[in-house]
Design a protein around this motif. Sequence first.
Motif, mmCIF file in Angstrom:
data_model
loop_
_atom_site.group_PDB
_atom_site.id
_atom_site.type_symbol
_atom_site.label_atom_id
_atom_site.label_comp_id
_atom_site.label_asym_id
_atom_site.label_seq_id
_atom_site.Cartn_x
_atom_site.Cartn_y
_atom_site.Cartn_z
ATOM 1 N N GLY A 60 0.781 -1.230 0.000
ATOM 2 C CA GLY A 60 0.000 0.000 0.000
ATOM 3 C C GLY A 60 0.813 1.281 0.000
ATOM 4 N N TYR A 61 2.150 1.194 0.059
ATOM 5 C CA TYR A 61 2.977 2.397 0.133
ATOM 6 C C TYR A 61 4.035 2.377 -0.961
ATOM 7 C CZ TYR A 61 0.837 2.393 4.709
ATOM 8 O OH TYR A 61 -0.067 2.353 5.715
ATOM 9 N N ASN A 62 4.165 3.469 -1.657
ATOM 10 C CA ASN A 62 5.168 3.609 -2.700
ATOM 11 C C ASN A 62 6.280 4.526 -2.192
ATOM 12 O OD1 ASN A 62 6.719 4.197 -4.926
ATOM 13 N ND2 ASN A 62 4.998 4.556 -6.288
ATOM 14 N N PRO A 63 7.485 3.991 -1.975
ATOM 15 C CA PRO A 63 8.571 4.816 -1.434
ATOM 16 C C PRO A 63 9.041 5.898 -2.402
ATOM 17 C CG PRO A 63 9.377 2.674 -2.069
ATOM 18 C CD PRO A 63 7.898 2.625 -2.210
ATOM 19 N N LEU A 64 8.688 5.759 -3.674
ATOM 20 C CA LEU A 64 9.084 6.772 -4.641
ATOM 21 C C LEU A 64 8.149 7.975 -4.602
ATOM 22 C CD1 LEU A 64 9.944 4.411 -7.633
ATOM 23 C CD2 LEU A 64 11.460 5.282 -5.844
ATOM 24 N N GLN A 65 6.963 7.821 -3.971
ATOM 25 C CA GLN A 65 5.997 8.917 -3.879
ATOM 26 C C GLN A 65 5.787 9.398 -2.452
ATOM 27 O OE1 GLN A 65 2.509 7.275 -5.679
ATOM 28 N NE2 GLN A 65 3.247 7.599 -7.761
ATOM 29 N N ASN A 66 5.731 8.484 -1.482
ATOM 30 C CA ASN A 66 5.434 8.855 -0.094
ATOM 31 C C ASN A 66 6.456 8.206 0.838
ATOM 32 O OD1 ASN A 66 4.358 9.449 2.387
ATOM 33 N ND2 ASN A 66 2.258 8.957 1.802
ATOM 34 N N THR A 67 7.603 8.847 0.984
ATOM 35 C CA THR A 67 8.689 8.249 1.769
ATOM 36 C C THR A 67 8.364 8.162 3.264
ATOM 37 O OG1 THR A 67 9.799 10.387 1.932
ATOM 38 C CG2 THR A 67 10.502 8.929 0.164
ATOM 39 N N ASP A 100 18.823 5.508 -6.165
ATOM 40 C CA ASP A 100 18.606 5.160 -7.568
ATOM 41 C C ASP A 100 17.651 3.974 -7.543
ATOM 42 O OD1 ASP A 100 18.746 4.815 -10.295
ATOM 43 O OD2 ASP A 100 20.630 3.702 -10.229
ATOM 44 N N ALA A 101 16.399 4.205 -7.903
ATOM 45 C CA ALA A 101 15.406 3.144 -7.738
ATOM 46 C C ALA A 101 14.416 3.134 -8.890
ATOM 47 C CB ALA A 101 14.655 3.335 -6.431
ATOM 48 N N HIS A 102 13.799 1.990 -9.050
ATOM 49 C CA HIS A 102 12.747 1.836 -10.043
ATOM 50 C C HIS A 102 11.693 0.868 -9.509
ATOM 51 C CE1 HIS A 102 15.677 -1.344 -10.878
ATOM 52 N NE2 HIS A 102 14.653 -2.064 -11.286
ATOM 53 N N TRP A 103 10.476 1.044 -9.992
ATOM 54 C CA TRP A 103 9.350 0.206 -9.612
ATOM 55 C C TRP A 103 9.492 -1.132 -10.325
ATOM 56 C CZ3 TRP A 103 6.403 0.939 -5.681
ATOM 57 C CH2 TRP A 103 5.168 0.329 -5.578
ATOM 58 N N LYS A 104 9.292 -2.221 -9.603
ATOM 59 C CA LYS A 104 9.445 -3.540 -10.198
ATOM 60 C C LYS A 104 8.267 -4.419 -9.810
ATOM 61 C CE LYS A 104 12.944 -6.980 -11.005
ATOM 62 N NZ LYS A 104 14.280 -7.415 -10.762
ATOM 63 N N VAL A 116 10.098 -1.997 -4.907
ATOM 64 C CA VAL A 116 11.109 -1.060 -5.397
ATOM 65 C C VAL A 116 12.468 -1.737 -5.363
ATOM 66 C CG1 VAL A 116 12.191 1.182 -5.003
ATOM 67 C CG2 VAL A 116 9.770 0.886 -4.574
ATOM 68 N N ALA A 117 13.211 -1.589 -6.451
ATOM 69 C CA ALA A 117 14.557 -2.150 -6.544
ATOM 70 C C ALA A 117 15.528 -1.018 -6.843
ATOM 71 C CB ALA A 117 14.608 -3.207 -7.637
#
Length: 160
Positions: A60-67, A100-104, A116-117
């Motif tokens: 439920g949490y995206n670290p790239l949007q809501n750290t 340096d991350a991307h959604w996986k 996230v990787a």
Amino acid sequence: RRQRQMCIRDSIYTVLQALKEDKVPPIIVNGSKLFLRSFRVHMFRDTNLYVTVTPVVAIGYNPLQNTERFNEEINYQLKKRCRALLNKEVDGNIRVNFLDAHWKCEHFKGYSINGVAGILRMTGPVELMAVAYYLGLGSKTAAGFGCIEPTASNKTHESD
């Protein structure tokens, strides 16, 4: 004559000293002797750089949007594991910043798991960092998600 057996409860100093003196007894598994030839110890500091081996998942949490929410979930999971493993409360919180991350998206048992990787910086109490390193970071760690390893810039002690 009975040989001394090394076990997990032995301190790291005892293991290092035995290895230095070339007196590490073999480990016997099903009648086969296993000999320790080298080892690696990760040295934890206040801040460590890691690379993800498998994606870090926080349901439920995206670290790239809501750290902030992501870090709250990570700390909840790590503290729960610390209570179970160390039987104590750990003060402070881990702060995870992806450099340096991307959604996986990974497929596991017919389900799509998003995580996230990439490369991350972890800051905080050493006990929480050790639990994250050994048991995984985030949710779904029992399924193999959240595995991290130190980057080359982190110092480790290796012996051959």
